[in-house]
Scaffold this motif. Structure first.
Motif, PDB file in Angstrom:
ATOM      1  N   UNK A  66       4.232   1.844  -0.778  1.00 19.38           N
ATOM      2  CA  UNK A  66       3.175   2.271  -1.701  1.00 19.38           C
ATOM      3  C   UNK A  66       3.771   3.284  -2.670  1.00 19.38           C
ATOM      4  N   UNK A  67       3.556   3.071  -3.949  1.00 15.81           N
ATOM      5  CA  UNK A  67       4.031   4.043  -4.933  1.00 15.81           C
ATOM      6  C   UNK A  67       3.072   4.064  -6.115  1.00 15.81           C
ATOM      7  N   UNK A  70       4.147   1.742 -11.145  1.00 14.88           N
ATOM      8  CA  UNK A  70       4.241   0.280 -11.209  1.00 14.88           C
ATOM      9  C   UNK A  70       5.695  -0.159 -11.325  1.00 14.88           C
ATOM     10  N   UNK A  71       6.512   0.621 -12.049  1.00 12.20           N
ATOM     11  CA  UNK A  71       7.916   0.266 -12.242  1.00 12.20           C
ATOM     12  C   UNK A  71       8.676   0.287 -10.917  1.00 12.20           C
ATOM     13  N   UNK A  72       8.378   1.273 -10.064  1.00 13.36           N
ATOM     14  CA  UNK A  72       9.040   1.358  -8.760  1.00 13.36           C
ATOM     15  C   UNK A  72       8.756   0.108  -7.931  1.00 13.36           C
ATOM     16  N   UNK A  77      10.289  -5.257  -5.729  1.00 12.78           N
ATOM     17  CA  UNK A  77      10.018  -6.695  -5.643  1.00 12.78           C
ATOM     18  C   UNK A  77      11.234  -7.506  -6.057  1.00 12.78           C
ATOM     19  N   UNK A  78      12.044  -6.950  -6.930  1.00 14.25           N
ATOM     20  CA  UNK A  78      13.255  -7.636  -7.395  1.00 14.25           C
ATOM     21  C   UNK A  78      14.435  -7.403  -6.447  1.00 14.25           C
ATOM     22  N   UNK A  90       5.243  -6.433   1.102  1.00 18.35           N
ATOM     23  CA  UNK A  90       4.308  -6.518  -0.015  1.00 18.35           C
ATOM     24  C   UNK A  90       4.184  -5.133  -0.626  1.00 18.35           C
ATOM     25  N   UNK A  91       4.667  -4.969  -1.849  1.00 21.82           N
ATOM     26  CA  UNK A  91       4.590  -3.689  -2.532  1.00 21.82           C
ATOM     27  C   UNK A  91       3.190  -3.438  -3.065  1.00 21.82           C
TER      28      UNK A  91
END
Length: 276
Positions: A66-67, A70-72, A77-78, A90-91
């Protein structure tokens, strides 16, 4: 975090590198079905040691970082599928507690919550206690919390971590004024403020301020803000704890301390608490 003087990152990374098997064994706790939830995952550079060990031990789990950024989450995910192809994850982007409540509402599996990077120290002591109590209010009995906590130590070592010779911490704090100017239309005179860190070895409280060098009037979104010469902006807090103080927070928050792990210098600790 990579400044020579800034020890917390390196100390915590050392703990996860050296004790990933012990941490993983405690986390599994005889069960192979659980969820790992990390609050403020960042780049996952420390957590990846634990995740890799859990996969080696064939634990059945899902990882939920959890962050607020959004960029983190996009970066994870990449990167994570490349680093750990077998990892189920699942981020989640958003506020810690709202995302935690969503996770608990949709799954009854045992949870292991990570709160690393001395983030518990980024708030006053009573706020840290309230945070832990609120966290415990969401967690179920038997769930675990793994937290990184910076220890009280030689005050010279502590203060230098927030007053590095290269001036990186100074630039970090002044950059907030730069962003206010750029993104909120402010007119801060960056050169009219200086960085001033303090550390009280009795209370364990380290604070950073920006001090106005002169009387100045600033404009921000239609408001006028007056600073007197010597007036301060409180920028950050980094609380340090003794072992007894850490135990007190655990007890007040209804956690049982299972394990306390330290780096070689005993400057930093990783605690594993169980909700009771």
């Amino acid at each position: 975090m990579h400044c020579e003087e800034y020890y917390p990152y390196r100390c915590e990374l050392e703990i996860f590198s050296r004790y990933s098997d012990e941490i993983a064994g405690t986390v599994i706790d005889g069960s192979h079905e659980f969820e790992v939830v990390e609050l403020g995952s960042g780049d996952c550079s420390k957590t990846i040691h634990l995740l890799s060990q859990l996969l080696q031990m064939r634990a059945e789990f899902i990882y939920n970082p959890i962050d607020i950024s959004h960029q983190v989450i996009s970066d994870l995910n990449f990167r994570l599928p490349e680093l750990l192809p077998e990892l189920r994850f699942k981020g989640l982007q958003g506020d810690y507690f709202s995302q935690l409540e969503n996770i608990y509402s949709r799954s009854s599996k045992r949870k292991v919550i990570l709160f690393l990077g001395s983030n518990l120290g980024n708030m006053p002591v009573y706020d840290a206690m309230d945070f832990c109590r609120r966290l415990r209010g969401i967690m179920s009995a038997g769930d675990m919390l793994i937290a990184g906590i910076d220890m009280k130590k030689n005050p010279v070592k502590v203060l230098s971590a927030y007053n590095d010779k290269g001036g990186i911490t100074k630039e970090f704090n002044l950059n907030l004024l730069t962003r206010i100017n750029r993104e909120l239309g402010g007119n801060f005179d960056i050169g009219a403020f200086e960085h001033f860190p303090t550390y009280d070895p009795q209370t364990g409280t380290c604070k950073s301020y920006l001090v106005s060098k002169k009387r100045q009037v600033l404009k921000l979104q239609g408001s006028r803000i007056t600073f007197l010469e010597g007036e301060c902006i409180h920028m950050e807090i980094s609380q340090k704890y003794s072992p007894a103080e850490i135990e007190q927070i655990a007890e007040i928050s209804s956690f049982e301390n299972l394990v306390s792990l330290f780096d070689r210098k005993k400057w930093f600790t990783e605690v594993i608490w169980r909700a009771v």
